[in-house]
Design an enzyme around this catalytic site. Structure first.
Site, short mmCIF file in Angstrom:
data_model
loop_
_atom_site.label_atom_id
_atom_site.label_comp_id
_atom_site.label_asym_id
_atom_site.label_seq_id
_atom_site.Cartn_x
_atom_site.Cartn_y
_atom_site.Cartn_z
N ASP B 128 11.02 -15.77 -22.90
CA ASP B 128 11.58 -14.98 -23.17
C ASP B 128 11.92 -14.34 -24.17
O ASP B 128 11.65 -12.65 -24.10
CB ASP B 128 13.50 -15.99 -23.83
CG ASP B 128 13.35 -16.69 -22.71
OD1 ASP B 128 13.85 -16.36 -21.39
OD2 ASP B 128 15.00 -17.03 -23.20
N ALA B 187 10.74 0.92 -10.24
CA ALA B 187 13.09 0.11 -10.47
C ALA B 187 13.30 1.99 -11.05
O ALA B 187 13.01 3.41 -11.70
CB ALA B 187 13.43 -0.51 -11.19
#
Lengths: 323, 323, 323, 323
Positions: B128, B187
């Site tokens: 993470d 994106a």
């Protein structure tokens, strides 16, 4: 025949570009002109048609997706739609088609040929491998490898945490993707549409595996599995074995993309060549395929109506290998 | 110090094995004995403790998961559990620990040290990257590359079909994985917990992109995104733009597995060495990390309580690059 | 038969571990005991023999190389060596063998069986695919994919710099690896032992490709190519076309390693099962293979003395596709 | 400034396309026109200059090589060449350049600016990572990962056969690629230009490793290693340890190609944006780089003349980790 068109239709599959390239190069090799029809039958109706030369297909053999794009066309399902498509072909002087796709693609092409006399030779382009008339479809080998690489990664976590994973792979009507994924990943079970297993038998198999001190368990579920999808099955198993640390993962759309494998590039090239040479030799409404390493042309009608059975010895293999 | 232990705890991360290997080899290099504690604090309490020599960590540097396995332990959260753990360490003559994991791991270790005086040096092992005290955590670079490779494949389909894809990546509390995935995949938007965007602004951005003739659209959604997960957001967008052919995919557990990247192997090795040398030098309740390419030891307390802010210039980058 | 042994011999190939796993699990499934013989015939002579249970082959299906290790044994080529090997088998109570390898492996096994009566069933484990009796050998599909992925990377540079690359792939006696690499990479030429092309014709083909404005050129050379290796051929071509910016690269040993492809895991599993069931059914001195998707057992003698011809249509394909 | 140009020069590197894309999109974002100059300075002199819009760089972020192609130009080394280049820029109305490349690229750009006043901002595009002014160059992370994946495959064979492999990686002047490859692959030794080791000391290290029962040995050799290349070193070692089964492999050109890693796409994007914004802000003859995660502009003169030292702690790490 002087001028042909090529289109991709239905879901995209790795190797479609390799096939388009083979179609273009083979047409040029034999002195034909070749046009690319964009977005399948939809683009055909709209006249999205471009001349392709040899450089148009340079450096695409290794690319996923389709440079001709793909789409599903409601309009081509109608007589008016097909008439517009025919007019476009007449307008462009195109006398034959290579259609790369699956069942829906060939259904449309057969009807089109019957009504308007435009010959089509098909190429099996779908990751599902559920087409009669070819041992393997273009894209299938890549999809299996992609799914298997994903499962390899998931197993790292399964092993590290002594977990059970229920992993859903593609395959709406068949276990063609699920079976080699299960064998190749050392899974305990493969759940496939062709061979329904009751929840009780699934639970029993998993209990037995736990009894043999297997710390991690893998269950591969084809998306079309009759007992329900991976989440549904996992929930029932967890109810029966509450101490099982079970997770669900859906491999999903990554199975459609990526650079095609060597086998898919080779197959796509063989079939692209065969499709054009079939057209030249007067074939129509047939699909080019490879069966037992030999080129065969199968009537669209057979491809659409007949079912290619899953090799049932594979299911027995999983039993043995999960000993 | 004569004998140390090493354990992995919390979610597994690629590079944990490279770190274990570095811990073992460094201990041996400095003349210490080293023991592997299986299944984190859970195995510590149960005494699942094995001597490790140099060959025990041969050929593991490239493997995903953790050879020491991992687990979450409720019992270590209790005083009795920690006392049993302490007794196990005394029994095995282990005088210090290297704990590879995340916040939960370090919280336990700090308490344990305060109560029983066993020094622990931590190694940041989590995909993470949300740990204060190190620029990057072990496993993060691999997870981002895995997610990005998956998104590359999905884009093949998005482009072939002129579709929008809403792709969910890991990141419960942060956009650390989502941001480089969005920049690296071209994106249109990244939705991350740190910077809430209203549905209206998401819709507006996508409408603008469609106006610029972008045929395929990619939206990356961190799993902890406040507006909801990928499915939820996609549904709202489809309500507002019905003509959008939108799909959802969740990358999922594959992000935790796989062979570690070069950067993760290097980082894991640096930190593994530093952890052991920290123990030898009398450190306790600190995490070894790399900040601006320099080795730093940060008190567990700071790692747990302080937040590593996301670089906000990255969000501006996505705006510019999706022009 | 109560107890069998399994060994890997000759060059390692991806999928050998998947095959060993299948052998072990199938033996256990049928109630046999199974022993792993380390380092091929060399370890057999020395008695490096270990009992294998189901967990010994857990989590190896995806690993390259061979957990049983491999070696070439001069001593097994002698009568004394084979006698020592026999004594070891008697000592361990092993009544039959599965030998995973290639021609050399089967030659030894056949002799051994004739002299000492120990039955062996062979599994074709070699990346070269040059064994009669099976369409594909274990490791071949992976090797081709590995080579092709490497060539894809090289083409990035070839295209960026308008260069010609002469790329050498494995294949001492055959073009089995070279041909799909050439078709799959869009190469202009494949040079293979089975079909000698003169330097003049190579030069002419490349000149023609340059005339068609091809900016980058790829020539795939099988290592056993009669005209000489990649460096030798490149030198001659550069002499004839001095303005060509030509480079040479040898893909080399990476072709032997890596995680096996899905097809190789499946094939290795099928053959591993078939080998054990063949032994149980009294077979000896035969190799299990898959021909046209059907399991066949071929006498070692045929595997060794007969040649599997390369499909010559593939050479024509390269001509067409490089149009 | 109204109109800028962008070129790639020198050896291609993965991430160059991501950088070109960032340059184009950033220019458009700030209202500039942007032109692509093909084949570096060579194409600049010849006027191979094309307008780029946003779709020209769609779907290239993940591609290796460079869509602008690259070349080395002798002519630009001359005053006449640079004058022709200047005339082309005037002709096209281009007022500033972004040059993506290495030392040679920046040397030319600096001279060009001094003579003709055309400002250039550089982007470090080279796999070698040997540029002062940035922690990492675009392409470096990908090249290391590519080399390491290849070495992982080779180790499968090394382990299976108890062999020693001498593996040559790129790095003419530095060990930047060799060092993380050695640490990440568990190599016994890394031979790099920055730290000469005598053949005697290499032999001694390998003998010691053999004494510790290491069955396979890996030696990573940077191509610019002073003691000679991998073949040369392997030969000398084999003379000293005849019983060593040693092989040589050269990873070669694959290190330049392939899809860029996540880190390279991010870095390339950051630097592409910074280069354009630097030009807009009046910078000239500086390279944009990232040092300690911060954007810095370094004068070309410093990039060219100063050396970025290898972190010597890495060499110590290999000693410890091969314990």
């Amino acid at each position: 025949m002087k001028r042909i068109g090529v289109l991709t239709s239905g879901g995209d599959a790795p190797g479609m570009n390799a096939c388009v390239r083979a179609v273009v190069r083979t047409a040029l090799y034999h002195g034909l002109e070749v046009y690319g029809i964009m977005r399948g039958y939809s683009g055909l109706i709209k006249g999205e048609i471009v001349r392709l030369d040899t450089t148009a297909v340079a450096n695409v053999v290794q690319r996923g997706g389709t440079i001709l794009k793909s789409a599903r066309s409601q309009k081509f399902m109608t007589r008016e739609g097909r008439e517009e498509a025919y007019n476009q072909l007449v307008h462009h002087g195109i006398e034959g088609l290579v259609a790369i796709g699956g069942n829906g693609t060939f259904t449309g092409a057969e009807l089109f040929e019957r009504e308007f006399g435009i010959p089509t030779v098909g190429a099996p382009g779908t990751i599902d491998n559920d087409l009669f008339g070819t041992d393997y479809t273009i894209g299938y080998d890549t999809a299996v490898n992609t799914a298997l690489e994903a499962i390899d990664k998931i197993r790292d976590t399964a092993d590290s945490h002594d977990r059970a994973f229920f992993i859903e792979v593609m395959g709406r009507d068949s276990g063609y993707i699920a079976i080699p994924c299960a064998i190749g990943s050392g899974a305990e079970i493969a759940l496939v549409p062709e061979q329904v297993q009751s929840i009780d038998s699934i639970i029993e198999t998993l209990q037995r595996a736990r009894g043999r001190q297997k710390s991690s368990l893998i269950v591969i579920v084809a998306e079309g599995e009759e007992e329900g999808n991976a989440t549904h099955i996992a929930t029932q198993v967890k109810d029966a074995i509450p101490e099982l640390d079970a997770r669900v993962t859906v491999i999903g759309h990554i199975q459609r993309g990526g650079a095609p494998s060597a086998a898919d590039r080779l197959l796509a090239s063989q079939i692209g060549i065969a499709a054009v040479e079939g057209l030249i030799n007067g074939m129509r409404s047939v699909m080019a395929g490879i069966v037992d390493r030999k080129l065969v042309y199968t009537p669209f009608h057979d491809c659409i109506t007949r079912k290619k059975p899953l090799n049932h010895s594979f299911v027995r293999m999983i039993d043995i290998l999960s000993t």
